[in-house]
Design a protein around this motif. Sequence first.
Motif: not given
Length: 297
Positions: A175-176, A183-184, A258-265, A285-289
């Motif tokens: 989904e992410t 959107n980006e 890609v690099r900058a706006e990807g960090c919002d997701y 990835d969506l690694k929890g920290r």
Amino acid sequence: MVGIRIGKSIGGPLRARMLLAAAGATLVALSACSVSDVMSPRPSVDIGVQTAAVPVARLAPAPAAPVPQAATPSVSASTPTPDSTKGLQALVPSNPMMVSYPRFTLPRSESSARVMPPEEVACRRRLKRLGVKYQDLEPINDGGACRIDWPVKVSGLSGNIEMAPAATLNCQMAETFARWTKNELAPAARKRYLTGIGKIRQGSSYSCRRIAGTSVASEHSKGNALDVMSIQLKNGREIDVRKPGFFAFRQRGLLNTVRAEGCDYFTTVLGPGYNYDHRDHFHFDLKGRRNGYRACK
């Protein structure tokens, strides 16, 4: 030597002529033999070749003696025998589920007794609203941290964007990535190249492995990561994510987005310039920290 008996009744002159004729025949016979013919060890006729001068008898081969054979159990047609098993098939199992790559996961059965949790049901509804083409798969459990309880195989995204090859992910990661693409990524490509995205080439989705140089399980082992190798536009142009040349302004601008706006997701975005292992792809990835830290490098 040639011996000729001549009766006493034959006269002298006639006897002399016959002796001369006999001597001439002897000289002709001796002249036909040369020193090389007599001393040569090689016969003038090849062995095994039949000629008119050297007849060779043809002998029928003797029948082979019967060899007793031990009784062997019957083998079905589906079981490979030593004669039919060749190459790597003789070294590895023929069952593809028993080897690491490629991995084949069966589609989820509609008659499965497992009840999908509400959050997974809601996630799939969002995928449909985002225009994602996906297929539910059977649970993946390769031991340890390598598992996805409710995996999906994503083959397409909004805007008829093909995922090549189809990516096996958990639903949250699917989904992410779909939301970020819609959107980006797609608008950024259309703005710079005046065309849409036709295909996203991914290099790794689910994969049972550790982070390089550590004993920590990779996010890929949970279906929680995706590596993007290149982007193909609808006009056929291929955008390689490797570090672009100095004058590739549009490509550099797109990759920076890609690099900058990807960090919002995503919580992790790694790409060319971070290290050698990521020189040719973007890792999401969506690694929890702790404290909500995001790694964007």
